[in-house]
Design an enzyme around this catalytic site. Structure first.
Site, short mmCIF file in Angstrom:
data_model
loop_
_atom_site.label_atom_id
_atom_site.label_comp_id
_atom_site.label_asym_id
_atom_site.label_seq_id
_atom_site.Cartn_x
_atom_site.Cartn_y
_atom_site.Cartn_z
CE LYS A 1 -4.28 -1.94 1.27
NZ LYS A 1 -3.89 -3.31 1.63
C1 LIG Z 1 -4.56 -4.39 1.04
C2 LIG Z 1 -3.85 -5.69 1.07
C3 LIG Z 1 -4.26 -6.78 0.26
C4 LIG Z 1 -5.48 -6.70 -0.65
O1 LIG Z 1 -5.25 -5.85 -1.75
P1 LIG Z 1 -6.46 -5.27 -2.62
O2 LIG Z 1 -5.85 -4.21 -3.47
O3 LIG Z 1 -7.46 -4.73 -1.65
O4 LIG Z 1 -7.02 -6.40 -3.41
C5 LIG Z 1 -3.52 -7.94 0.30
N1 LIG Z 1 -2.44 -8.06 1.10
C6 LIG Z 1 -2.00 -7.05 1.88
C7 LIG Z 1 -0.81 -7.26 2.74
C8 LIG Z 1 -2.69 -5.84 1.90
O5 LIG Z 1 -2.26 -4.83 2.69
#
Ligand SMILES: *Cc1c(COP(=O)(O)O)cnc(C)c1O
Length: 462
Positions: free
Chosen positions: A109
């Site tokens: 993220k």
């Molecule tokens: C947010 C997140 C996901 C999911 O990703 P999306 O873009 O919501 O599909 C998977 N793994 C981790 C570690 C995350 O922080």
């Protein structure tokens, strides 16, 4: 480049407005009016560094920020990453892992939120305005959002989370941030309470306008755009068309990959991986999108039963016909179920699989034993799904998304692999977090209490 709503009832707008708006006023998601085809640029792009490539991709979709300013924002965002390759590709033989977790909060993220925070600050600085970002988190997104905006002059951030409902480490990643523009609100209630407070706060339009409230949630177009570059980057370094395995919750990360395919970049297949919260796996298998109950797993960032970014995919799938998107979303809102109903596969290029908790732990153990690699539980879901789907990949070695550093989930890592994984279950950035400096405000699960706190602490225009 202009942005239109998936529901078709919003006037097209430029990038800056799309970023500051978040959700389109008609309730749809904003999408670029076209995805430029880049097939004939790929050879030239092979020469670029990762930062230069990300700048080139951003320039295709942003024409209302001067190119040199945009380049500076993108370059500066990646200085927050502590790996020389920024997004290193680790070759484990049978498959590769694209490690996206070398940013400040150790999950993918950061790639998007480091850029988004800077874009917001830049746009607000130009107009002399302030924005108060309010969000709710059950864990990971909160810290990545906080690190994206900490210390930025034109922004404050308020993060609601369930008091006692996150891991101690997750809480400390938020509360140990010393900047005065960061407010961590521990709500005496559940994550659902936090979300419903958030919804009512944004629903009070006078309050929202008075304090200039904004959101950084996963439907923001700039987040998707920021995530597209790493898929292009991998494709430029692949011998032939690539196969990606993506652990999925809100459909943000995998939609970025699908958008890259839309641009004419050679991608052979996707493996869409969910945990037991398998609404997306079922949808891609059957064409029926049916809500289920949320189950708690060891990959909490994927414990989601409504995927907020799916609407962008539906828009493409329905040949950009807003009427069909609206019908599908209305059916789902009404009955918790909607169907494509045209008898065709949801997407022929997607293999969708769900991996349950016990298989995820077994995969973590096996990946460690065979390859000496410690995967966090989210990444392990994707790797395991890729191994199961390998039959349809024509012998192409999949690139699996490394979604988070294993040190973010030490309990799950040690439980699955044992104490020999202890070194990997720690990270100096996490060890350095100072519990003594933690700041938070505990509030009751009450919208008025939260709104009062925001009123008293919001930053205002000069
Ligand atoms: C947010 C997140 C996901 C999911 O990703 P999306 O873009 O919501 O599909 C998977 N793994 C981790 C570690 C995350 O922080």
């Amino acid at each position: 480049m202009r942005y239109v709503s998936t529901r078709g009832d919003t006037a097209p707008m430029p990038f800056s407005e799309a970023v500051l708006t978040g959700l389109a006023p008609d309730g749809g998601l904003l999408v670029p009016e076209r995805f430029p085809n880049v097939a004939d640029r790929l050879d030239a792009w092979r020469e670029l560094s990762y930062v230069e490539l990300a700048q080139a991709v951003f320039r295709l979709y942003v024409d209302d920020i001067p190119a040199e300013d945009l380049d500076a924002i993108v370059a500066d965002a990646f200085t927050a990453f502590d790996h020389p390759d920024i997004v290193p590709l680790v070759d484990l033989g049978d498959f590769k892992v694209l490690e996206l977790f070398h940013g400040p909060t150790l999950s993918f993220k950061d790639v998007a939120l480091q850029i988004l925070g800077r874009v917001f600050d830049y746009l607000l600085g130009k107009s002399g305005q302030h924005l108060n970002i309010v969000g709710a988190t059950s864990g990971d997104t909160g810290s990545a959002a906080i690190y994206g905006v900490r210390g930025r002059e034109n922004l404050s951030i308020f993060v609601l989370y369930p008091n006692g409902g996150t891991s101690e480490l997750q809480e400390l990643q938020m509360t140990a941030v010393p900047d005065a523009n960061v407010h961590c609100l521990a709500i005496d209630g559940s994550f659902d309470d936090c979300q419903s407070i958030l919804k009512s706060t944004f629903g009070d339009l006078a309050f929202k306008a008075r304090h200039r409230l904004g959101a950084v949630n996963s439907i923001n177009w700039a987040r998707v755009l920021a995530q597209m570059s790493y898929y292009v980057h991998v494709c430029l370094r692949s011998e032939g068309p690539a196969v990606f395995a993506v652990p999925t919750g809100n459909f943000g990360n995998i939609f970025a990959a699908i958008a890259v395919r839309e641009m004419g970049v050679p991608i052979k297949r996707f493996v869409l991986a969910t945990n037991e919260n398998d609404i997306l796996a079922r949808f891609f298998q059957t064409g029926i999108y049916r809500r289920g109950a949320v189950r708690q797993t060891i990959s909490p960032s994927m414990d989601i039963q409504v995927a907020s970014n799916l609407e962008r995919f539906l828009w493409l799938r329905f040949d950009r016909n807003p009427a069909r998107v609206k019908r599908f979303m209305a059916d789902f809102a009404k009955s918790g179920e909607a169907a494509l109903g045209d008898g065709k596969p949801t997407d022929e290029g997607v293999d969708a699989l769900a991996v349950d908790v016990s298989d995820t732990k077994e995969a973590m153990r096996d990946i460690h034993e065979r390859y000496g690699y410690v995967a966090d539980p989210h990444s392990a879901v994707g790797i395991e799904a890729a191994r199961r789907a390998s039959r349809s990949a024509d012998g192409i070695r999949p690139v699996c998304i490394g979604a988070a550093h294993p040190a973010k989930f030490p309990d799950a890592v040690i439980e699955a692999i044992g104490h020999q994984a202890q070194h990997a279950a720690r990270h100096p950035r996490l060890d350095r977090l100072d519990a003594a400096a933690a700041r938070r405000t505990v509030l009751p699960a009450d919208t008025q209490a939260v709104m009062n706190y925001i009123s008293e602490n919001a930053s205002a225009d000069e």
